[in-house]
Design a protein around this motif. Sequence first.
Motif, short mmCIF file in Angstrom:
data_model
loop_
_atom_site.label_atom_id
_atom_site.label_comp_id
_atom_site.label_asym_id
_atom_site.label_seq_id
_atom_site.Cartn_x
_atom_site.Cartn_y
_atom_site.Cartn_z
N GLY A 1 0.78 -1.23 0.00
CA GLY A 1 0.00 0.00 0.00
C GLY A 1 0.81 1.27 0.00
N GLU A 2 2.14 1.16 0.07
CA GLU A 2 3.01 2.34 0.02
C GLU A 2 3.79 2.42 -1.29
N ASP A 3 3.47 1.54 -2.22
CA ASP A 3 4.06 1.54 -3.56
C ASP A 3 2.99 2.06 -4.51
N ALA A 4 3.08 3.33 -4.87
CA ALA A 4 2.02 3.97 -5.65
C ALA A 4 1.82 3.31 -7.00
N VAL A 5 2.89 2.90 -7.65
CA VAL A 5 2.76 2.28 -8.97
C VAL A 5 2.06 0.93 -8.86
N ALA A 6 2.40 0.15 -7.84
CA ALA A 6 1.75 -1.14 -7.64
C ALA A 6 0.26 -0.97 -7.35
N PRO B 1 12.85 4.60 6.97
CA PRO B 1 13.85 5.40 6.25
C PRO B 1 13.18 6.32 5.24
N ARG B 2 13.76 7.47 5.05
CA ARG B 2 13.18 8.45 4.12
C ARG B 2 13.03 7.86 2.72
N SER B 3 14.00 7.06 2.32
CA SER B 3 13.96 6.48 0.97
C SER B 3 12.83 5.47 0.81
N SER B 4 12.28 4.98 1.93
CA SER B 4 11.20 4.00 1.88
C SER B 4 9.82 4.65 1.92
N GLN B 5 9.77 5.95 2.13
CA GLN B 5 8.49 6.62 2.19
C GLN B 5 7.87 6.70 0.79
N PRO B 6 6.54 6.65 0.70
CA PRO B 6 5.88 6.52 -0.60
C PRO B 6 6.28 7.54 -1.65
N ILE B 7 6.34 8.83 -1.29
CA ILE B 7 6.67 9.84 -2.29
C ILE B 7 8.11 9.66 -2.76
N ALA B 8 9.02 9.36 -1.83
CA ALA B 8 10.42 9.13 -2.22
C ALA B 8 10.53 7.92 -3.14
N ARG B 9 9.76 6.90 -2.88
CA ARG B 9 9.80 5.70 -3.72
C ARG B 9 9.31 6.02 -5.13
N LEU B 10 8.25 6.80 -5.22
CA LEU B 10 7.75 7.16 -6.55
C LEU B 10 8.76 8.06 -7.27
N ARG B 11 9.39 8.99 -6.56
CA ARG B 11 10.37 9.87 -7.20
C ARG B 11 11.56 9.07 -7.71
N SER B 12 11.97 8.04 -6.99
CA SER B 12 13.05 7.18 -7.47
C SER B 12 12.64 6.45 -8.75
N TYR B 13 11.39 6.00 -8.78
CA TYR B 13 10.85 5.33 -9.97
C TYR B 13 10.84 6.29 -11.16
N LEU B 14 10.42 7.53 -10.91
CA LEU B 14 10.37 8.52 -11.99
C LEU B 14 11.78 8.90 -12.44
N ALA B 15 12.69 9.07 -11.51
CA ALA B 15 14.06 9.45 -11.86
C ALA B 15 14.72 8.39 -12.72
N ALA B 16 14.44 7.13 -12.43
CA ALA B 16 15.03 6.04 -13.22
C ALA B 16 14.52 6.06 -14.65
N ARG B 17 13.37 6.68 -14.86
CA ARG B 17 12.78 6.77 -16.20
C ARG B 17 12.93 8.17 -16.79
N LYS B 18 13.72 9.02 -16.10
CA LYS B 18 14.00 10.37 -16.55
C LYS B 18 12.71 11.19 -16.75
N ILE B 19 11.79 11.03 -15.82
CA ILE B 19 10.54 11.78 -15.84
C ILE B 19 10.63 12.86 -14.78
N SER B 20 10.57 14.11 -15.20
CA SER B 20 10.71 15.23 -14.28
C SER B 20 9.38 15.59 -13.65
N VAL B 21 9.42 15.97 -12.37
CA VAL B 21 8.23 16.42 -11.65
C VAL B 21 8.61 17.60 -10.78
N ARG B 22 7.62 18.34 -10.36
CA ARG B 22 7.87 19.44 -9.44
C ARG B 22 8.15 18.87 -8.07
#
Length: 240
Positions: free
Chosen positions: A178-183, A218-239
């Motif tokens: 439930g903390e993985d937005a893409v899933a 951990p901060r890296s495990s928080q939902p927004i951080a997880r989604l931002r990592s997913y986006l960064a890996a795909r070179k998708i920019s967000v505010r």
Amino acid sequence: MSENPLLPHSKLRELHALMVRCRSLEQKHTSRGPVREALLAATLIHLLPGDLLSASVGDRVVERLAPEGKQKRPAGSLLGGASLGARLPICAAAARGLQAAGADGVVLAFAGAGGPERSWMEALKWAQTSQLPLVLACSDATNGAPSGSRKSTEPAIDFSSMSRFARRHQLPVLTVDGEDAVAVYRVMQESVLRARQGGGPSVLWAVMTPVRAIATMPRSSQPIARLRSYLAARKISVRP
């Protein structure tokens, strides 16, 4: 990286923006509870005009996200009913109304594992028997602990009681982080499409970090951080 047609870049950006809004509302309206921004955003994003939404009693965050006709908010109308009786049977009745009208709308209902939900078995049994367009999104931050309910005729919603009920009535229960937005997005996408096409109800069972463990997440495990990592890996920019 090429776009996934089932989850295009524009939807990922929209999902991120909605998660940020959900987090802001959670911080404003709730003092302590599960980290729900992934679950809320990735389910609400699928609502269309004419869909209906039901939140647990007193859930101010969902109430703020639900109003119809507001720009940059989900499109579904808020379905009340706490003062009228058991909430989930009312949701099932609303889903029956959509079905009878020939609409392709769905009812999305939120609930929490271990929480009191009167007649939830009755509601889901009716929904499954009549193939009603109802999706129940249940957040589970119990870490598998039993609900402690002593009512043998209708236990509180927990994974054990839901699993037994689902097997008996062949109700789809889709377990997801439930903390993985893409899933969550993908599971909800499947559930909503199925419901709109007459395939009946389903339960989205979202496993969450227990409240007592959130402070050490951990901060890296928080939902927004997880989604931002997913986006960064795909070179998708967000505010930010």
